[in-house]
Enzyme design. Sequence first.
Site, PDB file in Angstrom:
ATOM      1  N   HIS A  71      44.260  41.541  54.123  1.00  0.00           N
ATOM      2  CA  HIS A  71      44.954  42.347  53.167  1.00  0.00           C
ATOM      3  C   HIS A  71      44.658  43.712  52.840  1.00  0.00           C
ATOM      4  O   HIS A  71      43.091  43.890  52.884  1.00  0.00           O
ATOM      5  CB  HIS A  71      45.061  41.705  51.691  1.00  0.00           C
ATOM      6  CG  HIS A  71      43.947  41.312  50.970  1.00  0.00           C
ATOM      7  ND1 HIS A  71      43.253  42.277  50.163  1.00  0.00           N
ATOM      8  CD2 HIS A  71      43.300  40.201  50.798  1.00  0.00           C
ATOM      9  CE1 HIS A  71      42.195  41.684  49.596  1.00  0.00           C
ATOM     10  NE2 HIS A  71      41.999  40.828  49.920  1.00  0.00           N
ATOM     11  N   ASP A 115      36.228  42.748  51.247  1.00  0.00           N
ATOM     12  CA  ASP A 115      37.177  42.158  50.632  1.00  0.00           C
ATOM     13  C   ASP A 115      38.256  43.371  50.503  1.00  0.00           C
ATOM     14  O   ASP A 115      38.470  44.275  49.612  1.00  0.00           O
ATOM     15  CB  ASP A 115      36.971  41.575  49.314  1.00  0.00           C
ATOM     16  CG  ASP A 115      38.057  41.037  48.826  1.00  0.00           C
ATOM     17  OD1 ASP A 115      39.201  40.598  49.395  1.00  0.00           O
ATOM     18  OD2 ASP A 115      38.239  40.459  47.582  1.00  0.00           O
ATOM     19  N   GLU A 128      47.495  41.856  47.752  1.00  0.00           N
ATOM     20  CA  GLU A 128      46.910  40.510  47.452  1.00  0.00           C
ATOM     21  C   GLU A 128      46.195  40.204  46.437  1.00  0.00           C
ATOM     22  O   GLU A 128      46.408  39.260  45.322  1.00  0.00           O
ATOM     23  CB  GLU A 128      46.028  40.086  48.813  1.00  0.00           C
ATOM     24  CG  GLU A 128      45.434  38.549  48.764  1.00  0.00           C
ATOM     25  CD  GLU A 128      44.288  38.290  48.015  1.00  0.00           C
ATOM     26  OE1 GLU A 128      44.115  37.094  47.686  1.00  0.00           O
ATOM     27  OE2 GLU A 128      43.498  39.206  47.443  1.00  0.00           O
ATOM     28  N   GLU A 129      45.381  41.140  45.853  1.00  0.00           N
ATOM     29  CA  GLU A 129      44.547  41.190  44.525  1.00  0.00           C
ATOM     30  C   GLU A 129      45.220  40.937  43.402  1.00  0.00           C
ATOM     31  O   GLU A 129      44.785  40.317  42.474  1.00  0.00           O
ATOM     32  CB  GLU A 129      43.640  42.375  44.670  1.00  0.00           C
ATOM     33  CG  GLU A 129      42.462  42.576  45.731  1.00  0.00           C
ATOM     34  CD  GLU A 129      41.540  41.406  45.899  1.00  0.00           C
ATOM     35  OE1 GLU A 129      41.471  40.681  45.118  1.00  0.00           O
ATOM     36  OE2 GLU A 129      40.755  41.566  46.623  1.00  0.00           O
ATOM     37  N   HIS A 143      34.650  42.088  44.721  1.00  0.00           N
ATOM     38  CA  HIS A 143      35.251  42.721  43.487  1.00  0.00           C
ATOM     39  C   HIS A 143      34.147  44.029  42.863  1.00  0.00           C
ATOM     40  O   HIS A 143      34.460  44.066  41.530  1.00  0.00           O
ATOM     41  CB  HIS A 143      35.813  41.852  42.580  1.00  0.00           C
ATOM     42  CG  HIS A 143      37.092  41.141  43.216  1.00  0.00           C
ATOM     43  ND1 HIS A 143      37.605  39.981  42.750  1.00  0.00           N
ATOM     44  CD2 HIS A 143      37.420  41.120  44.579  1.00  0.00           C
ATOM     45  CE1 HIS A 143      38.440  39.662  43.483  1.00  0.00           C
ATOM     46  NE2 HIS A 143      38.321  40.063  44.766  1.00  0.00           N
TER      47      HIS A 143
END
Lengths: 460, 460
Positions: free
Chosen positions: B281, B293, B327-328, B425
């Site tokens: 993503h 991420d 996505e998040e 994150h």
Amino acid sequence: MKKIILFLLCIGLSVNGYTQNEDEKQLKEIYNQALTDGKAYDWLNYLSNQIGGRLSGSLQAQEAVEYTKAQLDSLGLDRVWLQPVKVPKWVRGTPEFAYFETSPGLSTNVPICALGGSVATPLQGIKAGVVEVQGIEDLQKLGKAKIEGNIVFYNRPMDPTVISTFASYSGCVDQRYSGAEEAAKYGAVGIIVRSMNLRLDDYPHTGSMSYGDTPVSKRIPAAAISTKGAELLSTTLKLNTEIQFYFKQNCKQFNDVDSFNVIGEIKGSEFPNEIMVVGGHLDSWDLGDGSHDDGAGCVQSMDVLRLLKATGYKPKRTIRAVLFMNEENGLRGGNKYAEVASGKKEKHVFALESDAGGFTPRGFSFDCSDENLKQVHSWKSLFEPYYIHLFEKGYSGADIRPLKSDDMVLAGLRPDSQRYFVHHHAENDTFEHVNERELELGAATMASLVYLFDKYGIVK
Amino acid sequence: MKKIILFLLCIGLSVNGYTQNEDEKQLKEIYNQALTDGKAYDWLNYLSNQIGGRLSGSLQAQEAVEYTKAQLDSLGLDRVWLQPVKVPKWVRGTPEFAYFETSPGLSTNVPICALGGSVATPLQGIKAGVVEVQGIEDLQKLGKAKIEGNIVFYNRPMDPTVISTFASYSGCVDQRYSGAEEAAKYGAVGIIVRSMNLRLDDYPHTGSMSYGDTPVSKRIPAAAISTKGAELLSTTLKLNTEIQFYFKQNCKQFNDVDSFNVIGEIKGSEFPNEIMVVGGHLDSWDLGDGSHDDGAGCVQSMDVLRLLKATGYKPKRTIRAVLFMNEENGLRGGNKYAEVASGKKEKHVFALESDAGGFTPRGFSFDCSDENLKQVHSWKSLFEPYYIHLFEKGYSGADIRPLKSDDMVLAGLRPDSQRYFVHHHAENDTFEHVNERELELGAATMASLVYLFDKYGIVK
Ligand SMILES: [Zn+2]
Ligand SMILES: [Zn+2]
């Protein structure tokens, strides 16, 4: 008769089932203990941040001896002692300095460091032309005519396509170890070696080198250059073969000094005369703080003893944690330990070394008989929940190798190797690059193998 | 007859032998290409250091769309396009601020960050008492009497004894996702959640949360506190239950905005209508630069196409790299891709996602039939030289899951997970924590699986 066989089968199955369960339980307890109450990371924090780089013969090495002895003393082991060993004392001196000149007055600095054991340059440094080679075998092709009076620049990089970075290291390290001895034969005045690092960065990586039987008067200074420095120098040489390279270092070899291996022991309850060793080396290079190489292996080995005790396991055999002195530039600790063991006719049945960094453990390599490897393979499923999957024949460890005999098992912990040579022997081998869980998983994996070999014994 | 069987056996053996060799050779070429000429790391450098955090609806997300499209365009694929998708736009606003007061005027600051999707506090912030709980199930025990008017502090840590840190994450994330919705039912005025991090440090970790069907007027602000902050707050609460907690954040949800999935495709030579997807993503959280991420998964997926081309492999099936948006905090990109595929009656036979960090790959988890997993197991020895050993049933990836059908293979790359939640994150999910070789090994491992499934097909 059938009923009896069936009955015996049932007994057999249930005994096996029970044993497997007991082993599963013991490993789970070891891993849980390491991950929730492990001491390795705190010990490493002290070794790295309160003491720092621990080159043989240095004050820091002595502090590390005292600190680890005190920590082992606090674990309530059966015996903790220092084993005297004379070690070489080499000192780096003031920071090294290097540049190359493309034309008079136009110079570019490059990061270098003296190789361990190198002689100094003359006080004013050395300035000479540069001959780039891809390895020792190139010297002969070039011959004395092209090499004499020049600095040899060994620039063969580590092969990036080899998956185990240790194998890639092995394919290059001859340049560092014997480069000066060989170049001196052709009249070189110094050597510069590309750092053993798969990454391009600005850190020069030191490491041991040897002059072989080169007479003292013919020894030439040897330094490592960072990988980025090596790329820059090589590119510049392609454009201008006439450049001059300057470097200066004032390192020095002193007389041997007193030092120690640090040893802690749990006495075996059934076979106290059968000794199992788990160890790492307490000395390190002086540039970083030696966290991965090999503070990690030391604190993991100490924690193996603590983990066995904390989980209530009483070993049948005598288990020793040995923190070897002087692996990096002499192997005096490993040799001394084996010499004393042989003198006392101690029976060592097993030795495991952790000296490949404090990264996520993947398994072990074994220097042992096929029968013992087969036994290890029968334990594979016990390790599966912890993603431990490598159980191969291979190298064990430099410090335990002198113990080698036909009927013992030698093993080396195999952590993930991808990042090891980013840090190895360089200023950035520091505590913040060790992950606590990865370190603890290594300690638990080592303790689990020790537990299994203690419980089931070594296959003769 | 015997001779014919023998003859057929020989043919069979030699064909198999040849095929195995061809696969070994192809995998070796893929890994060599990735490790010597991989593009993933350079692309990630740009995404991370030139663009930065790519929250859905942000300028950076749009820049990432344009950059990756341009890079895919440069690879000489058969088709590269943008797939429009509306995404939510949530903005953090000015930095959050929090402290607790043990007595009036005596306050201690703690690091917090708003959870993604949270409402703001009132302009002047919120100050209230603190009720610590170990999870949502504690709310009922405490009841409205103890919770109303207070801030609920969810402090259940990730379980350190679970080896896969993703499993440990799953065991805690309900506090973050539904903590505000549940606490609001008991009259809480805000929630503070312990960061999903196995390490004690000062970084608060954001992540998505939902108010469920809580009416807008009843929504309470939600923030994460760093693990060290959580420990400090918890310890202080044990000594003094009367402390007041203050926090302030001015995040805001805007209307949906236009964005895109980025797609590159190599047309299949034999079965162009059978589509295989490899993806990650493109959006990330805003605190770090989203390197692990999931910048890593995006550049690896792009490199899969490039690796297949660079090694001269011509896929039988159509291979797509899909960089999913959002996505998040919405999964709009994944849902949109599946919706369009279904609308066009595209036949997807395989999808692989990399969304677990750019660490050393260990294998894959598969959401597929037993027959397909069996086929994967027959390829195990091909992966062994690369230390790829995990081939288990399990989760694939959030973005590809909407594609799921009974006769397709869904898979997720499984890198080493020990360090993932140190960065996840948080402000320290940045480029310098990605190792080039580890990233490249992941891309090569993904390309190898795509190659094998393309060559041998999906078992029906
Ligand atoms: Zn070492
Ligand atoms: Zn992600």
